[in-house]
Scaffold this motif. Sequence first.
Motif, PDB file in Angstrom:
ATOM      1  N   THR A 105      51.415  35.645  57.693  1.00 43.25           N
ATOM      2  CA  THR A 105      52.381  34.164  58.432  1.00 43.25           C
ATOM      3  C   THR A 105      51.471  33.151  58.405  1.00 43.25           C
ATOM      4  O   THR A 105      51.692  32.525  59.145  1.00 43.25           O
ATOM      5  CB  THR A 105      53.040  34.182  60.142  1.00 43.25           C
ATOM      6  N   SER A 106      50.285  32.944  58.244  1.00 44.48           N
ATOM      7  CA  SER A 106      50.109  31.147  57.723  1.00 44.48           C
ATOM      8  C   SER A 106      49.046  31.311  56.973  1.00 44.48           C
ATOM      9  O   SER A 106      48.586  32.165  55.760  1.00 44.48           O
ATOM     10  CB  SER A 106      49.186  31.312  59.489  1.00 44.48           C
ATOM     11  N   GLU A 107      48.601  29.749  56.339  1.00 44.26           N
ATOM     12  CA  GLU A 107      47.790  29.513  55.376  1.00 44.26           C
ATOM     13  C   GLU A 107      46.151  29.690  56.263  1.00 44.26           C
ATOM     14  O   GLU A 107      45.023  29.387  54.936  1.00 44.26           O
ATOM     15  CB  GLU A 107      48.435  28.274  54.911  1.00 44.26           C
ATOM     16  N   PHE A 108      45.854  29.460  57.409  1.00 38.41           N
ATOM     17  CA  PHE A 108      45.113  29.280  57.914  1.00 38.41           C
ATOM     18  C   PHE A 108      43.918  30.767  58.727  1.00 38.41           C
ATOM     19  O   PHE A 108      43.219  30.100  58.829  1.00 38.41           O
ATOM     20  CB  PHE A 108      45.085  28.201  59.152  1.00 38.41           C
ATOM     21  N   GLY A 109      44.438  31.740  57.801  1.00 36.08           N
ATOM     22  CA  GLY A 109      43.303  32.579  58.343  1.00 36.08           C
ATOM     23  C   GLY A 109      43.978  32.914  59.700  1.00 36.08           C
ATOM     24  O   GLY A 109      44.435  33.096  60.761  1.00 36.08           O
ATOM     25  N   CYS A 110      42.843  33.605  60.454  1.00 29.75           N
ATOM     26  CA  CYS A 110      42.955  33.753  62.018  1.00 29.75           C
ATOM     27  C   CYS A 110      42.526  32.299  63.069  1.00 29.75           C
ATOM     28  O   CYS A 110      42.856  32.999  64.225  1.00 29.75           O
ATOM     29  CB  CYS A 110      40.988  34.241  62.001  1.00 29.75           C
ATOM     30  N   ARG A 111      43.049  31.243  62.533  1.00 29.55           N
ATOM     31  CA  ARG A 111      43.165  29.933  63.540  1.00 29.55           C
ATOM     32  C   ARG A 111      44.090  30.772  64.081  1.00 29.55           C
ATOM     33  O   ARG A 111      45.194  30.694  63.389  1.00 29.55           O
ATOM     34  CB  ARG A 111      42.941  28.607  62.008  1.00 29.55           C
ATOM     35  N   LEU A 112      44.225  30.618  65.520  1.00 30.28           N
ATOM     36  CA  LEU A 112      45.070  30.370  66.770  1.00 30.28           C
ATOM     37  C   LEU A 112      45.935  31.899  66.410  1.00 30.28           C
ATOM     38  O   LEU A 112      47.372  31.994  66.536  1.00 30.28           O
ATOM     39  CB  LEU A 112      46.039  29.366  66.213  1.00 30.28           C
TER      40      LEU A 112
END
Length: 327
Positions: free
Chosen positions: A278-285
């Motif tokens: 649900t994001s392109e930023f992996g595990c960030r937040l």
Amino acid sequence: MTELTKRLRGTAAAEAPLVEDVFDDTYREKDGPKPPMQIVWRNVILMTLLHFGALYGLYLLPSTSVLTLAWSILCFLISALGVTAGAHRLWSHRSYKASLPLRIFLAIANSMAFQNDIYEWARDHRVHHKYSETDADPHNAVRGFFFAHIGWLLVRKHPDVIEKGQRLELSDLKQDQVVMFQRKHYKPSILLMCFIFPTVVPWYLWGESLWLAYFVPGLLRYALVLNATWLVNSAAHMWGNRPYDQHINPRENKFVAFSAIGEGFHNYHHTFPYDYATSEFGCRLNLTTCFIDMMCRLGLATDCKKVSREQVLARKQRTGDGSHRSG
């Protein structure tokens, strides 16, 4: 490509893509006056009592032992994962595949969250995506923050929500024995997992009072999980930027991403609903993505669907609001 990479980077080609969560731009709201709002007083009373109980639990926090606080946080994370990794990413969007042990754990965690059974949650969520911000959206944010946050649970559903939900193809949910078992035994499962289990463990293992255990890891934890989930429907549809599609309401909201363990990257999610992260930023937040990645490494999850970097960049250039930052 290694076996682990295959697990982490499964593609939509692995099975037929889910079309029931794709926005239907052919839907038109009916002309004329809206149907009258019917308040469900039972829900109003129960939600009011729950939140008063949660406030009392907040008052009791200074008297709570460190072990009970740690247990409350653990119960929050487990129940949140039952919604985010379970009802949402696995069963609503089929964004990855889960083994039987993982599906059983997520179903148990979902009962701890007490937000309707998996079948009903996934059905309503697919309707939300397919008819977002219309009369057929269960928590239509156009009707205001309060309605999108909690009000939709205090009134009868709009007739279009019921009608569109009945027309969805839900055979994948009906064929999942874990989903249907939980649905059949939902009431005893929520009584046990949402209220009894979180209360009894601190009392039995380290002598916490039943009174405090009920109000802190029980009611306060439950209310916090509910409101964290509801913020995705309300705040994440109203406040934040829209780097992927400025023509839809859902936004990127870091506060919601933190509180709902990864579900606040909502403009991305509504643009690419099949992406397991649900994001392109992996595990960030995004603790939910970290959890799914860990399950992949343990061999309990496979075929995680992911949008390519090229697709993301092309979409943000075509429809984004210009606020996109590469991560």
